[in-house]
Design a protein around this motif. Structure first.
Motif, PDB file in Angstrom:
ATOM      1  N   ASN A 207       0.826  -1.210   0.000  1.00 61.75           N
ATOM      2  CA  ASN A 207       0.000   0.000   0.000  1.00 61.75           C
ATOM      3  C   ASN A 207       0.862   1.262   0.000  1.00 61.75           C
ATOM      4  OD1 ASN A 207      -2.477  -1.328   0.040  1.00 61.75           O
ATOM      5  ND2 ASN A 207      -2.435  -1.542   2.270  1.00 61.75           N
ATOM      6  N   GLY A 208       2.151   1.085  -0.254  1.00 56.97           N
ATOM      7  CA  GLY A 208       3.072   2.207  -0.207  1.00 56.97           C
ATOM      8  C   GLY A 208       3.091   3.023  -1.478  1.00 56.97           C
ATOM      9  N   MET A 209       3.808   4.141  -1.412  1.00 56.31           N
ATOM     10  CA  MET A 209       3.975   5.055  -2.544  1.00 56.31           C
ATOM     11  C   MET A 209       5.460   5.282  -2.786  1.00 56.31           C
ATOM     12  SD  MET A 209       1.084   6.401  -3.838  1.00 56.31           S
ATOM     13  CE  MET A 209      -0.616   6.803  -3.433  1.00 56.31           C
ATOM     14  N   HIS A 210       5.860   5.205  -4.043  1.00 56.04           N
ATOM     15  CA  HIS A 210       7.235   5.498  -4.452  1.00 56.04           C
ATOM     16  C   HIS A 210       7.236   6.839  -5.176  1.00 56.04           C
ATOM     17  CE1 HIS A 210       8.374   1.138  -4.018  1.00 56.04           C
ATOM     18  NE2 HIS A 210       7.078   1.013  -4.225  1.00 56.04           N
ATOM     19  N   ALA A 211       8.137   7.728  -4.793  1.00 60.46           N
ATOM     20  CA  ALA A 211       8.281   9.003  -5.485  1.00 60.46           C
ATOM     21  C   ALA A 211       9.727   9.183  -5.928  1.00 60.46           C
ATOM     22  CB  ALA A 211       7.854  10.164  -4.580  1.00 60.46           C
ATOM     23  N   ALA A 212       9.919  10.075  -6.888  1.00 59.53           N
ATOM     24  CA  ALA A 212      11.264  10.291  -7.439  1.00 59.53           C
ATOM     25  C   ALA A 212      11.571  11.765  -7.599  1.00 59.53           C
ATOM     26  CB  ALA A 212      11.408   9.567  -8.779  1.00 59.53           C
ATOM     27  N   GLY A 213      11.082  12.564  -6.666  1.00 61.40           N
ATOM     28  CA  GLY A 213      11.347  13.994  -6.729  1.00 61.40           C
ATOM     29  C   GLY A 213      12.552  14.434  -5.932  1.00 61.40           C
ATOM     30  N   GLY A 214      13.236  13.468  -5.271  1.00 66.52           N
ATOM     31  CA  GLY A 214      14.399  13.805  -4.454  1.00 66.52           C
ATOM     32  C   GLY A 214      15.702  13.705  -5.217  1.00 66.52           C
ATOM     33  N   LEU A 215      16.807  13.702  -4.477  1.00 69.20           N
ATOM     34  CA  LEU A 215      18.135  13.656  -5.089  1.00 69.20           C
ATOM     35  C   LEU A 215      18.733  12.257  -5.125  1.00 69.20           C
ATOM     36  CD1 LEU A 215      19.778  16.932  -3.705  1.00 69.20           C
ATOM     37  CD2 LEU A 215      19.223  16.409  -6.090  1.00 69.20           C
ATOM     38  N   LEU A 216      18.154  11.310  -4.382  1.00 70.62           N
ATOM     39  CA  LEU A 216      18.639   9.926  -4.405  1.00 70.62           C
ATOM     40  C   LEU A 216      17.479   9.031  -4.826  1.00 70.62           C
ATOM     41  CD1 LEU A 216      20.869   9.826  -1.197  1.00 70.62           C
ATOM     42  CD2 LEU A 216      21.629   9.882  -3.579  1.00 70.62           C
ATOM     43  N   THR A 217      17.436   8.698  -6.104  1.00 64.03           N
ATOM     44  CA  THR A 217      16.338   7.923  -6.654  1.00 64.03           C
ATOM     45  C   THR A 217      16.877   6.692  -7.379  1.00 64.03           C
ATOM     46  OG1 THR A 217      16.323   9.249  -8.677  1.00 64.03           O
ATOM     47  CG2 THR A 217      14.889   9.961  -6.880  1.00 64.03           C
ATOM     48  N   ALA A 218      16.004   5.753  -7.650  1.00 62.57           N
ATOM     49  CA  ALA A 218      16.418   4.483  -8.250  1.00 62.57           C
ATOM     50  C   ALA A 218      16.792   4.655  -9.719  1.00 62.57           C
ATOM     51  CB  ALA A 218      15.298   3.452  -8.122  1.00 62.57           C
ATOM     52  N   ASN A 219      17.940   4.101 -10.078  1.00 55.01           N
ATOM     53  CA  ASN A 219      18.383   3.972 -11.471  1.00 55.01           C
ATOM     54  C   ASN A 219      18.591   5.301 -12.201  1.00 55.01           C
ATOM     55  OD1 ASN A 219      18.282   1.062 -11.402  1.00 55.01           O
ATOM     56  ND2 ASN A 219      16.044   1.252 -11.484  1.00 55.01           N
ATOM     57  N   GLU A 220      18.806   6.367 -11.463  1.00 58.45           N
ATOM     58  CA  GLU A 220      19.147   7.650 -12.087  1.00 58.45           C
ATOM     59  C   GLU A 220      19.967   8.472 -11.106  1.00 58.45           C
ATOM     60  OE1 GLU A 220      15.724  10.030 -12.998  1.00 58.45           O
ATOM     61  OE2 GLU A 220      14.681   9.478 -11.158  1.00 58.45           O
ATOM     62  N   SER A 221      20.798   9.331 -11.654  1.00 58.33           N
ATOM     63  CA  SER A 221      21.616  10.210 -10.819  1.00 58.33           C
ATOM     64  C   SER A 221      21.193  11.654 -11.061  1.00 58.33           C
ATOM     65  CB  SER A 221      23.102  10.032 -11.140  1.00 58.33           C
ATOM     66  OG  SER A 221      23.354  10.331 -12.506  1.00 58.33           O
ATOM     67  N   HIS A 222      21.489  12.508 -10.095  1.00 59.22           N
ATOM     68  CA  HIS A 222      21.106  13.917 -10.172  1.00 59.22           C
ATOM     69  C   HIS A 222      22.296  14.788  -9.793  1.00 59.22           C
ATOM     70  CE1 HIS A 222      16.915  12.630 -10.476  1.00 59.22           C
ATOM     71  NE2 HIS A 222      17.161  11.814  -9.458  1.00 59.22           N
ATOM     72  N   THR A 223      22.350  15.945 -10.368  1.00 61.80           N
ATOM     73  CA  THR A 223      23.395  16.901 -10.036  1.00 61.80           C
ATOM     74  C   THR A 223      22.910  17.823  -8.929  1.00 61.80           C
ATOM     75  OG1 THR A 223      22.653  18.578 -11.614  1.00 61.80           O
ATOM     76  CG2 THR A 223      24.147  16.854 -12.443  1.00 61.80           C
ATOM     77  N   ILE A 224      23.851  18.492  -8.305  1.00 63.47           N
ATOM     78  CA  ILE A 224      23.460  19.459  -7.277  1.00 63.47           C
ATOM     79  C   ILE A 224      22.691  20.609  -7.915  1.00 63.47           C
ATOM     80  CG2 ILE A 224      25.562  20.871  -7.363  1.00 63.47           C
ATOM     81  CD1 ILE A 224      25.412  20.897  -4.249  1.00 63.47           C
ATOM     82  N   GLY A 225      22.957  20.862  -9.198  1.00 66.13           N
ATOM     83  CA  GLY A 225      22.234  21.907  -9.898  1.00 66.13           C
ATOM     84  C   GLY A 225      20.779  21.583 -10.127  1.00 66.13           C
ATOM     85  N   SER A 226      20.413  20.297 -10.068  1.00 68.36           N
ATOM     86  CA  SER A 226      19.011  19.931 -10.253  1.00 68.36           C
ATOM     87  C   SER A 226      18.176  20.274  -9.025  1.00 68.36           C
ATOM     88  CB  SER A 226      18.889  18.439 -10.573  1.00 68.36           C
ATOM     89  OG  SER A 226      19.266  17.644  -9.461  1.00 68.36           O
ATOM     90  N   ALA A 227      18.832  20.601  -7.916  1.00 72.88           N
ATOM     91  CA  ALA A 227      18.119  21.049  -6.723  1.00 72.88           C
ATOM     92  C   ALA A 227      17.823  22.534  -6.873  1.00 72.88           C
ATOM     93  CB  ALA A 227      18.943  20.775  -5.469  1.00 72.88           C
TER      94      ALA A 227
END
Length: 356
Positions: A207-227
């Motif tokens: 019954n959980g929810m997965h979100a990907a709006g943070g900086l540590l997400t599954a199978n992708e990387s983010h730069t500090i500039g994306s914040a």
């Protein structure tokens, strides 16, 4: 005629009891102060752990121009029947935590590099067991935590450190229950990059929810500039260092690495988008749904074999420590307004808020 005086040696019983009572009162007065001093030292060490991890994240970013992938998928030999489990961001941070020899011993390819267990369906599942078995990683453990600092994988795996710090993948928009845009906003938070469900291991988790709006997400990387909300207003890690309590009164360990340890990533390919993407377990990550300090175990998305929405919780009085993208560490109060916490967990929602 004079008589010799009797010379009293020692204490009378009453005097001895008085002395004992005084000593007991002094101990009673001093003991809380000693305990407070010890907890203050442990709390400081917890902050220092997160600062060390923050430095590791930034050194990694300086090298690769991005933060590490939050949870990596491992390509299992039997496809969707027994998908693989890749590695967590902790594995990529090892060279920046004075653990380069351990990093060099790891194998990142194959079906189960993040699950060093001798799974019956794939002998290669134990590929990293010799490297990680019994290795202690002190920066991953809060000294105030009453939980065991290591865990034995129940499938013949390794004894691994269990992190007290979990990566922040984003936050839940409770109004979004499909790919459609919600007609109303009842929780003062908006997020489209989420989906519901889980592939294991209880109705609570499913019954959980997965979100990907943070900086540590599954199978992708983010730069500090994306914040774009600002690196000082975007979370990287939060603390889960204490247990929750179920309806029977039993304590449940919901740290992100339970039950497989710090190395585990995810068994789901792809990225979470608008009601699509993997619902597989994403070890050492969480999606914010509940306020810090939430102790009730029987909630949607909460479980002790990965719950996508396990809350931040600690043994510290009043709140939890958290690491932000700019490297600073703050203490988040258990009374923090939940929409503010969700905004801090999201890199680009356009809301700039503090940690108070």
């Amino acid at each position: 005629m004079s008589f010799p005086r009797s010379v009293r040696k020692g204490f009378t019983l009453i005097e001895l009891l008085v002395v004992i009572a005084i000593i007991a009162v002094l101990i009673a007065l001093l003991l809380p102060a000693v305990q407070q001093a010890r907890e203050a030292a442990r709390r400081t060490q917890c902050r220092n752990n997160l600062k060390q991890l923050g430095l590791a994240f930034h050194n990694y970013h300086d090298t690769f121009r991005c933060f590490p992938i939050g949870a990596l998928y491992g390509i299992g030999p039997f496809g969707p029947v027994f998908p693989g489990i890749g590695t967590s961001y902790y594995a990529r941070l090892l060279p920046y935590l004075d653990q380069a020899p351990l990093y060099n011993r790891l194998t990142f390819s194959g079906g189960y590099p993040g699950w060093p267990a001798a799974a019956l369906w794939d002998p290669g599942a134990a590929i990293n067991k010799p490297a990680v078995n019994g290795v202690v990683l002190p920066p991953l453990v809060c000294p105030s935590s009453p939980l065991p600092s290591s865990i034995l994988d129940g499938v013949g795996g390794a004894v691994q450190t269990v992190p007290c710090y979990v990566g922040i993948s984003g936050a839940v928009d409770e109004d979004k229950t499909s790919a459609a845009t919600p007609a109303v906003d009842t929780d003062q938070f908006v997020e489209s990059r989420q989906r519901s469900g889980a592939d294991c291991c209880s109705p609570n988790a499913m019954n959980g929810m997965h979100a990907a709006g943070g900086l540590l997400t599954a199978n992708e990387s983010h730069t500090i500039g994306s914040a774009t909300d600002g690196s000082s207003s975007t979370l990287l890690l939060g603390e889960i260092s204490d247990a929750m309590v179920d309806l029977t009164g039993a304590r449940r360990d919901v740290r992100g690495g339970v039950p497989h340890g710090w190395l585990g990533g995810t068994s789901g390919a792809g990225v979470v988008a608008n009601w699509s993407g993997p619902i597989a377990r994403k070890f050492n990550l969480t999606t914010i749904r509940y306020a810090p300090g939430t102790r009730t175990f029987n909630l949607p998305g909460v479980y002790d074999n990965y719950g996508p929405n396990n809350p931040l919780i600690s043994a510290h009085t009043g709140g939890v420590h958290a690491l932000f993208a700019d490297g600073h560490v703050a203490f988040l109060s258990n009374n923090l307004f939940l929409p503010n916490l969700k905004a801090l967990a999201t890199r680009d929602d356009g809301v700039t808020t503090g940690s108070d």
